[in-house]
Design an enzyme around this catalytic site. Structure first.
Site, PDB file in Angstrom:
ATOM      1  N   GLY A  10       3.503  -7.594 -12.109  1.00 34.28           N
ATOM      2  CA  GLY A  10       4.228  -8.670 -12.776  1.00 34.28           C
ATOM      3  C   GLY A  10       4.333  -9.940 -11.964  1.00 34.28           C
ATOM      4  O   GLY A  10       4.580 -11.014 -12.515  1.00 34.28           O
ATOM      5  N   SER A  11       4.160  -9.853 -10.657  1.00 28.67           N
ATOM      6  CA  SER A  11       4.281 -11.024  -9.791  1.00 28.67           C
ATOM      7  C   SER A  11       3.132 -11.994 -10.025  1.00 28.67           C
ATOM      8  O   SER A  11       1.959 -11.617  -9.946  1.00 28.67           O
ATOM      9  CB  SER A  11       4.287 -10.578  -8.326  1.00 28.67           C
ATOM     10  OG  SER A  11       3.920 -11.634  -7.463  1.00 28.67           O
TER      11      SER A  11
END
Length: 220
Positions: A10-11
C-alpha cells in the site's frame, strides 16, 4: 541473484520501486514489514537502515533506502547505457530529477498534509491544505501540457514515481477532473507502465482497504 526489497503493501514509495523494477525486468525478493507491529524497529533491520524506513533494498550486500534514490540506482546499475528511463543526456536527466524532486518535495507532501490527518487522526478537512494540494496538481497539469509523459514523449522513472502518488490521490477520492492533462496521462500510465497491475494496482487496493479500516475506527 534477486534484490531484497523490504516494503509495506500500500505504500506509495514502495510502489515506486516495484514499478521501476518491473520496467527493468528485475527479480525482487519481497520482504514485507508490518509497520503497525513495529517490525521496522527490529535490530536486524536497523542495522540495514538506521532510519527504519521503507522501501529499503539490499543489492549484493549494499543497503539503500529512499524510493527515488533506489530508482536512480537501479537504472544506473541495471538499465544499460541506452536506458531512456533515466537518460544520460544532461538536460534530459536534469528534467527527470526536477520532476522527481517535485514529487517528493511538493506533490506527495501536500497530499499527505491534507489527507493523512483525516484518515489517521479523524481531523476535519483543512481547506488551506486542500488548496495547496490543488495548486500542486495545477503544476503537474502544466508540466504535461502538450506532452505524452511528464518530461516529454518517453516514459521515465519520473512518470513511475508520480503515478504512484497520483494513483494514491485518486484512491483517496480526490477528484482529478479539473486537471485534464493529469487524467489523460494517468490513464496512459495504467497501460504503458510495465506490469502496472502487480506493481501498483495491487498496492492501491491495499491502500483502499487501509483507508476503510481507519475511517471505521475514527467514526466509532
Amino acid at each position: 541473484m534477486a534484490i531484497d526489497l523490504y516494503f509495506t503493501a500500500g505504500s506509495a514509495p514502495c510502489r515506486v520501486v516495484l514499478l521501476v523494477a518491473a520496467a527493468l525486468d528485475l527479480q525482487l525478493n519481497l520482504k514485507p514489514l508490518n509497520l503497525w507491529e513495529r517490525e521496522q524497529l527490529q535490530a536486524d533491520f536497523l542495522k540495514l537502515n538506521p532510519q527504519h524506513t521503507v522501501p529499503t533494498i539490499v543489492d549484493e550486500g549494499f543497503p539503500l533506502w529512499e524510493s527515488r534514490a533506489i530508482s536512480r540506482y537501479l537504472v544506473n546499475k541495471y538499465g544499460g547505457d541506452s536506458s531512456s528511463l533515466y537518460p544520460k543526456d544532461l538536460m534530459a536527466r536534469a528534467l527527470v530529477d526536477q520532476r522527481l524532486d517535485f514529487d517528493i518535495g511538493t506533490l506527495y507532501p501536500r497530499f499527505a498534509q491534507y489527507f493523512y490527518p483525516q484518515v489517521f487522526g479523524g481531523a476535519k478537512p483543512d481547506a488551506a491544505a486542500l488548496k495547496k494540494l490543488e495548486e500542486a496538481l495545477v503544476f503537474l497539469n502544466a508540466f504535461l501540457e502538450g506532452q505524452k509523459y511528464v518530461t516529454g514523449d518517453v516514459l521515465t522513472i519520473a512518470d513511475l514515481s508520480l503515478v504512484a502518488t497520483i494513483s494514491t490521490i485518486d484512491a483517496a477520492e480526490i477528484s482529478l477532473k479539473s486537471y485534464p492533462n493529469v487524467e489523460k496521462w494517468f490513464e496512459l500510465m495504467k497501460t504503458t507502465a510495465p506490469d502496472y497491475q502487480n506493481a501498483n494496482q495491487k498496492g492501491i487496493d491495499e491502500f483502499k482497504k487501509l483507508i476503510a479500516q481507519m475511517k471505521a475506527k475514527t467514526e466509532l
